[in-house]
Design a protein around this motif. Structure first.
Motif, short mmCIF file in Angstrom:
data_model
loop_
_atom_site.label_atom_id
_atom_site.label_comp_id
_atom_site.label_asym_id
_atom_site.label_seq_id
_atom_site.Cartn_x
_atom_site.Cartn_y
_atom_site.Cartn_z
N ASP A 118 1.44 16.77 2.21
CA ASP A 118 1.81 18.07 2.77
C ASP A 118 2.44 19.00 1.74
OD1 ASP A 118 0.94 17.09 5.13
OD2 ASP A 118 2.93 16.80 6.04
N HIS A 119 3.00 18.41 0.68
CA HIS A 119 3.72 19.22 -0.33
C HIS A 119 3.24 18.85 -1.73
CE1 HIS A 119 6.42 18.75 3.17
NE2 HIS A 119 6.77 20.00 2.92
N PRO A 120 2.00 19.17 -2.08
CA PRO A 120 1.53 18.80 -3.42
C PRO A 120 2.35 19.51 -4.50
CG PRO A 120 -0.07 20.21 -2.29
CD PRO A 120 1.01 19.91 -1.30
N PHE A 121 2.87 18.72 -5.45
CA PHE A 121 3.69 19.33 -6.51
C PHE A 121 2.85 20.23 -7.39
CE2 PHE A 121 2.42 17.10 -10.37
CZ PHE A 121 1.75 16.00 -9.87
N GLU A 122 1.53 20.03 -7.35
CA GLU A 122 0.62 20.86 -8.15
C GLU A 122 0.68 22.33 -7.76
OE1 GLU A 122 -0.13 18.01 -6.67
OE2 GLU A 122 -1.36 16.73 -7.97
N ARG A 123 1.28 22.63 -6.59
CA ARG A 123 1.45 24.04 -6.21
C ARG A 123 2.30 24.80 -7.21
NH1 ARG A 123 3.02 23.32 0.03
NH2 ARG A 123 0.95 22.81 0.81
N ASP A 124 3.13 24.06 -7.98
CA ASP A 124 3.98 24.72 -8.97
C ASP A 124 3.21 25.09 -10.24
OD1 ASP A 124 6.25 24.66 -7.38
OD2 ASP A 124 6.93 22.72 -8.15
N ASN A 125 2.00 24.58 -10.36
CA ASN A 125 1.18 24.89 -11.53
C ASN A 125 0.89 26.40 -11.58
OD1 ASN A 125 -0.50 24.77 -13.73
ND2 ASN A 125 -1.84 23.17 -12.90
N GLY A 126 1.21 27.01 -12.72
CA GLY A 126 0.98 28.45 -12.83
C GLY A 126 2.24 29.27 -12.58
N ARG A 127 3.29 28.62 -12.06
CA ARG A 127 4.56 29.35 -11.89
C ARG A 127 5.29 29.38 -13.24
NH1 ARG A 127 7.79 27.08 -6.83
NH2 ARG A 127 9.08 28.89 -7.37
N GLU A 171 0.87 -1.19 0.00
CA GLU A 171 0.00 0.00 0.00
C GLU A 171 0.90 1.23 0.00
OE1 GLU A 171 -0.76 -0.01 4.80
OE2 GLU A 171 -2.14 -1.11 3.48
N PRO A 172 0.34 2.41 -0.21
CA PRO A 172 1.20 3.60 -0.21
C PRO A 172 2.04 3.66 1.07
CG PRO A 172 -1.01 4.16 -0.93
CD PRO A 172 -1.07 2.74 -0.48
N VAL A 173 3.32 3.95 0.92
CA VAL A 173 4.21 4.03 2.09
C VAL A 173 3.83 5.30 2.87
CG1 VAL A 173 6.62 4.31 2.81
CG2 VAL A 173 6.05 2.81 0.85
N PRO A 174 3.49 5.16 4.16
CA PRO A 174 2.97 6.31 4.91
C PRO A 174 3.87 7.55 4.87
CG PRO A 174 2.64 4.28 6.15
CD PRO A 174 3.45 3.91 4.95
N ALA A 175 5.18 7.35 4.99
CA ALA A 175 6.08 8.52 5.03
C ALA A 175 6.06 9.27 3.69
CB ALA A 175 7.51 8.08 5.35
N VAL A 176 5.98 8.52 2.59
CA VAL A 176 5.93 9.15 1.27
C VAL A 176 4.59 9.85 1.09
CG1 VAL A 176 6.04 8.73 -1.22
CG2 VAL A 176 7.48 7.39 0.34
N LYS A 177 3.55 9.15 1.47
CA LYS A 177 2.18 9.69 1.37
C LYS A 177 2.08 11.01 2.15
CE LYS A 177 -2.32 9.16 0.49
NZ LYS A 177 -2.66 9.32 -0.92
N ALA A 178 2.64 11.01 3.36
CA ALA A 178 2.56 12.21 4.21
C ALA A 178 3.28 13.37 3.54
CB ALA A 178 3.18 11.92 5.57
N PHE A 179 4.47 13.10 2.96
CA PHE A 179 5.21 14.19 2.31
C PHE A 179 4.42 14.75 1.14
CE2 PHE A 179 7.86 15.76 -1.10
CZ PHE A 179 8.53 16.79 -0.46
N ILE A 180 3.90 13.84 0.30
CA ILE A 180 3.20 14.31 -0.92
C ILE A 180 1.91 15.05 -0.56
CG2 ILE A 180 2.01 13.49 -3.01
CD1 ILE A 180 4.27 11.36 -3.21
#
Ligand code: ZN
Length: 532
Positions: free
Chosen positions: A201-210, A190-199
């Motif tokens: 908390d830090h959605p890469f989609e925040r870079d959309n529009g930059r 299943e999704p690894v909790p530590a990776v899941k938590a990072f993603i």
């Protein structure tokens, strides 16, 4: 007498073990910068103030490291670094190959029995390291040092998997079709909790529009912005800035563009810091493994070429990103507690611009072979003499290679016809390859050759020529020319010390060197330790 000898042996053995426990690094870090050609570190040396500066000034730097084989591509390079063996042994000969049984092209990490697991949007593929035919250093670490943790991350599955191998605690890549980070059942249920938590908390989609803007004043760059032969991804032009907006917030255009900017490297480094902390990598009484494949340079290099302001800025920003990683490792593990290796999976050719070099279309190759063999053997009622022609490898229809071997005049005619295509220098037949040949071209093709995954004919392009599709542009790699084979190999931390070394080395020496420093056995290694 005998008893005291035994006692002495035991005492020495305990002392050696103790010494090793004290000196073995607690963390191995392997950084692979995709397409980092060796000369970039010199060409852009004036820019280095961060990670590249530290590595060059304080590390053990091998200036004459080259891949010894023909197929200089991502999957081959990462697996060579990961295992300490060459493609003829580890089997990752190419990014994809023609599978005769299923009659289709299969990716090097494709594995329908290991369905992907998403960290976001739905994914449909399956990936694993099952096609890697030997254990990686990370696999051996897990086997020989129980409790070792293995983390490998990249934008590309073949990069993360080539470094991790057949298992690991967090093996993460970016699925561009889905627009999500992913792992697979080969590595987790299943999704690894530590990776899941990072993603989360830090959605890469925040870079959309930059936008990707130059990180320094324009007059500090060595390369022009308006290069010749650039093929920017739509809707970019060849000039900065490069906006990274999707049309409606999260579409394929954004995923595609984001991966070709320094923001993606910075994101991956942040993920690495987070996983160093959550897995306590290098902070326990064993040795852990962290592999990072930085892929954006390759994306950008294919589109803009090695003489572009775009790759210059990717590297300037990566210099800063690498310094963040080193600072985090220094703080959490301590410089002497980790040993870091940096290399590349391959280099890149300059963009072919007349009169220097050119492109060889795979379609032209296929059609030339079909035409020649139809003349010689007679036209086929159906089908083709060629099943697949991609880059250097031509897969002929069943039995065609045998017929060519039996009829030297036909083989000679075919060779003449292929060499009449501009850019094709040599035509090699699979049955004539030998990894002990005195012919360096035959030898390098042999080191890339694995029966069942490599072609029946191997085409070797002239210098400055490379294979592409008929509509191809930009540039690529995948040949035995120096610009594709010559890459950096640098070790840093863990008491390896500083030296610039001009002796010949290969990236297959990286895993044996790290194994030696860690006290791990690599039974299949073809490389050798570069430290005593
Ligand atoms: Zn590439």
């Amino acid at each position: 007498m005998r008893r005291s000898l035994v006692l002495l042996t035991v005492v020495i053995a305990i002392a050696v073990l103790h010494l090793h426990a004290q000196t073995a690094p607690r963390l191995i870090v392997v950084l692979v910068v995709d397409q980092l050609r060796a000369d970039y570190l010199q060409t852009f040396e004036r820019h280095w103030r961060g990670g590249f500066r530290s590595l060059l000034d304080e590390g053990l730097v091998f200036e004459n490291a080259r891949y010894p084989y023909l197929g200089t591509v991502t999957c081959a390079g990462h697996s060579t670094i990961g295992t300490g063996t060459l493609p003829h042994t580890h089997g990752m000969t190419n990014n994809a190959w023609w599978d005769r049984a299923s009659r289709r092209v299969v990716g090097c990490t494709a594995d329908p029995d290991s369905p992907d697991i998403t960290y976001g949007r739905p994914v449909r593929l399956g990936n694993s390291g099952r096609a890697i035919l030997v254990p990686t250093l990370a696999d051996e670490l897990r086997a020989q040092k129980p409790g070792s943790r293995v983390v490998a991350i990249s934008l590309k599955a073949r990069s993360a998997i080539g470094l991790a191998g057949h298992g690991g605690d967090a093996v993460v890549w970016f699925d561009d079709a889905a627009g999500s980070f992913a792992t697979s059942k080969a590595y987790a249920q299943e999704p690894v909790p530590a990776v899941k938590a990072f993603i989360t908390d830090h959605p890469f989609e925040r870079d959309n529009g930059r936008a990707w803007e130059l990180s320094a004043p324009a007059n500090t760059y060595l390369m022009r912005d308006a290069g010749v032969g650039e093929r920017p991804p739509a809707p970019w032009s060849g000039l900065f800035p490069h906006p990274i907006a999707g049309r409606n917030g999260d579409d394929a255009q954004f995923f595609n563009l984001w991966q070709a900017t320094p923001l993606a490297d910075a994101y991956l480094e942040k993920m690495a810091e987070s996983l160093i902390d959550s897995f306590a990598l290098g902070q326990r009484d064993t040795t852990d493994f962290l592999g990072i494949g930085f892929s954006t340079l390759d994306e950008v290099g294919h589109s803009f070429g090695p003489e572009s302001r775009e790759i210059e800025d990717i590297l300037r920003q990566l210099d800063v990103t690498l310094q963040r990683l080193i600072a985090h490792l220094d703080a959490k593990v301590g410089r002497s507690g980790y040993v870091l290796a940096l290399s590349a999976d391959h280099g890149v050719a300059p963009i072919a611009v007349a009169p220097r070099g050119g492109r060889i279309a795979n379609e032209d190759v296929r059609e030339r072979i079909n035409e020649t063999l139809s003349d010689q053997f007679g036209a086929l009622a159906q089908g083709s003499y060629v099943e697949s022609a991609s880059f250097t490898d031509v897969f002929l229809a069943p039995d065609v290679l045998d017929r060519l071997v039996r009829t030297p005049a036909t083989m000679a005619a075919l060779e003449r016809a292929l060499k009449a295509i501009p850019g094709i220098e040599r035509v090699l037949r699979a049955d004539q390859l030998s990894d002990v040949s005195s012919d360096p071209v035959v030898r390098s093709a042999s080191l890339s050759y694995r029966a069942g995954r490599s072609g029946d004919l191997i085409l070797v392009p002239r210098k400055y020529w490379y294979f592409s599709g008929r509509n191809g542009g930009g540039t690529t790699h995948g040949t035995l020319h120096d610009y594709d084979q010559h890459v950096p190999v640098i070790f840093f931390g863990g008491g390896v010390g500083h030296r610039r070394d001009r002796s010949a080395a290969t990236p297959a020496d990286i895993a044996p060197t790290l194994a030696h420093l860690t006290g791990i056995r690599l039974s299949k290694a073809e490389g050798r330790s570069l430290v005593k």
